[in-house]
Design an enzyme around this catalytic site. Structure first.
Site, PDB file in Angstrom:
ATOM      1  N   SER A 168     -13.059 -16.966  29.726  1.00  0.00           N
ATOM      2  CA  SER A 168     -11.755 -16.296  29.649  1.00  0.00           C
ATOM      3  C   SER A 168     -11.591 -15.498  28.365  1.00  0.00           C
ATOM      4  O   SER A 168     -10.685 -14.675  28.255  1.00  0.00           O
ATOM      5  CB  SER A 168     -10.636 -17.334  29.738  1.00  0.00           C
ATOM      6  OG  SER A 168     -10.620 -18.133  28.567  1.00  0.00           O
ATOM      7  N   LYS A 169     -12.453 -15.733  27.387  1.00  0.00           N
ATOM      8  CA  LYS A 169     -12.256 -15.147  26.056  1.00  0.00           C
ATOM      9  C   LYS A 169     -12.676 -13.675  26.003  1.00  0.00           C
ATOM     10  O   LYS A 169     -13.382 -13.196  26.884  1.00  0.00           O
ATOM     11  CB  LYS A 169     -13.023 -15.968  25.000  1.00  0.00           C
ATOM     12  CG  LYS A 169     -12.598 -17.441  24.957  1.00  0.00           C
ATOM     13  CD  LYS A 169     -11.159 -17.635  24.495  1.00  0.00           C
ATOM     14  CE  LYS A 169     -10.557 -18.969  24.903  1.00  0.00           C
ATOM     15  NZ  LYS A 169     -11.000 -20.107  24.129  1.00  0.00           N
ATOM     16  N   ASN A 170     -12.236 -12.999  24.941  1.00  0.00           N
ATOM     17  CA  ASN A 170     -12.465 -11.552  24.841  1.00  0.00           C
ATOM     18  C   ASN A 170     -13.944 -11.186  24.728  1.00  0.00           C
ATOM     19  O   ASN A 170     -14.322 -10.047  25.009  1.00  0.00           O
ATOM     20  CB  ASN A 170     -11.727 -10.969  23.638  1.00  0.00           C
ATOM     21  CG  ASN A 170     -10.215 -11.128  23.764  1.00  0.00           C
ATOM     22  OD1 ASN A 170      -9.732 -11.892  24.589  1.00  0.00           O
ATOM     23  ND2 ASN A 170      -9.480 -10.398  22.958  1.00  0.00           N
TER      24      ASN A 170
END
Ligand SMILES: *Cc1c(COP(=O)(O)O)cnc(C)c1O
Length: 451
Positions: free
Chosen positions: A231-233
């Site tokens: 989910s992280k950038n």
């Protein structure tokens, strides 16, 4: 299809410029269509956003190439190999730090730093309650006592003015979080840390390349942790990294994440707190990360620009207050776009109804974190047999009684609304549709609240 959407958007733009006096200049549009566009979707109108939000992850030929390179090399572990060190060098360079160490996750990046500081039973570690549970878990994994310091409701970040009162002779580290990808008040936190000579572990797991006064977060404390969870950038499914400017600390971290061993041989390295584990990144993950890194500069720019534009628009809607950025923030990573919702300005409509109405507008959003300090998972620590043995019944009862963070509870329980980073990769007009949807709900709050 696309052209049609554009036309509708143009129409919406026009109608909003005309304002409430819809009769002017819109007579050529059938009345039924006018009312459909003006009415909120939850009341039967047309959704503000009818397109598609950007997908995640972004995948291309480069990811395939890097992944296949690792596959065919037969070197799938970092030891004696090249891909992870190449990624570490890239990440180090882009964050402008002295050292970077890849780990198997953001959680293990934090664990590695706590291990390198030899944090253990009897130690207290300060953290904010407005965070992902991992920040808490790594402290408890070490049988240290997590001490919550309430947040600044305006910024959603740890309230630096409340840290000092939480420091005791047992405090061994501060673990503030750059929540949502926006920097906490770095100057204020570092000042307190310096006064009490306490190491700061920056939980930057949501804050890749966010900057405080032009410098990447993670560079201010003894080290910073990043996550590459899906989910992280920056994404490799799972993965993480530590950055630091302290060579000794880097070596301790390396040793800790590699079973207490040094980098060039299997010799055990003293000074790592006599503990260690295997928290190494795989070469496959490093390959994906190298490819994803090439996309990052453009994504950072887009998220930040879109978020700023959104803030401009949302700030003008009564009852909507975007999370404040501190003055020292020169860039937020905007892992989350967070704002506060004041139901008084929306005819008393509670947040869940507002979120339902906004979802109906085609704008995905959520209430975000539930309050950690109210959750049984956290509160049951007071009954944990190991904690009772280490700290005693009296101390654990006091710990439980002192779990009080009213600002955090207000955010979690009533006010916070989140949009995700992937939406910020959309177009400028997508941002306008978010604002449009909220304006519609604002105008029709009375009718919606009666649903
Ligand atoms: C994601 C996250 C973590 C943990 O990272 P993982 O890679 O999922 O282990 C820690 N802290 C915060 C604030 C996070 O958002």
């Amino acid at each position: 299809m696309k052209k049609k959407t554009m036309n509708r958007r143009d129409f919406i733009k026009t109608s909003s410029m005309v304002g409430m006096g819809a009769a002017v200049g819109l007579s050529h549009i059938p009345y039924s269509l006018q009312s459909q566009n003006r009415q909120s979707a939850i009341l039967g109108g047309r959704p503000s956003f009818g397109g598609f939000w950007p997908g995640w992850p972004v995948i291309g030929a480069l990811e395939e190439q890097e992944l296949l390179k690792v596959l065919h090399s037969g070197q799938w572990c970092r030891l004696g190999s090249k891909t992870t060190p190449r990624f570490e060098e890239e990440f180090r360079g882009m964050t402008g730090s002295g050292y970077a160490l890849a780990t198997s996750s953001g959680t293990t990046a934090l664990s590695t730093m706590l291990g390198a500081l030899d944090i253990g039973p009897g130690d207290e570690v300060i953290l904010p309650p407005y965070t992902f549970i991992a920040t808490y878990n790594v402290i408890v994994q070490n049988y240290a006592l997590p001490i919550f310091v309430d947040i600044d409701i305006k910024s959603f970040q740890i309230d630096a003015a409340k840290i000092e009162a939480a420091i005791t002779p047992h405090t061994r580290a501060l673990m503030p979080v750059h929540i949502g990808g926006s920097p906490f008040d770095v100057d204020a936190v570092m000042k307190i840390a310096a006064k009490y000579n306490l190491p700061v572990i920056e939980d930057a797991c949501q804050a890749h390349f966010a900057e405080w006064k032009g410098k990447s977060v993670g560079n201010f404390g003894v080290g910073g942790a990043f996550s590459f969870q899906a989910s992280k950038n920056l994404n490799s499914g799972e993965g993480g990294a530590i950055i630091t400017n302290n060579e000794d600390f880097y070596k301790k971290c390396y040793s800790f994440h590699h079973q207490g061993q040094g980098s060039d041989s299997a010799s055990l390295v003293p000074g790592s707190g006599t503990r260690g584990s295997n928290f190494r990144l795989t070469e496959f993950q490093a390959g994906i990360l190298l490819a994803q890194m090439t996309r990052i500069p453009e994504q950072i720019k887009k998220r930040f620009e879109n978020a700023q534009y959104l803030t401009e628009m949302l700030s003008e809607i009564p009852g909507i207050t975007p999370a404040k950025l501190y003055e020292g923030v020169t860039r937020s990573a905007y892992h989350l776009y967070m704002f506060r919702y004041d139901k008084q300005q929306f005819a008393g409509m509670d947040r869940s109804k507002f979120i339902g109405a906004l979802n109906a507008e085609g704008v995905p959003c959520s209430p975000g974190y539930v309050s950690l300090i109210k959750d049984a998972y956290v509160r049951n620590l007071a009954q944990n047999k190991h904690y009772l043995k280490i700290y005693g019944e009296k101390r654990m009862k006091l710990w439980l009684d002192q779990l009080s963070c009213p600002a955090n509870d207000r955010l979690c329980g009533e006010e916070a609304v989140w949009l995700t980073q992937t939406m910020l990769l959309g177009s400028k007009s997508d941002m306008e549709m978010i604002a449009k949807g909220i304006r519609k709900i604002s105008r029709e709050a009375k009718a919606i609240s009666k649903l």
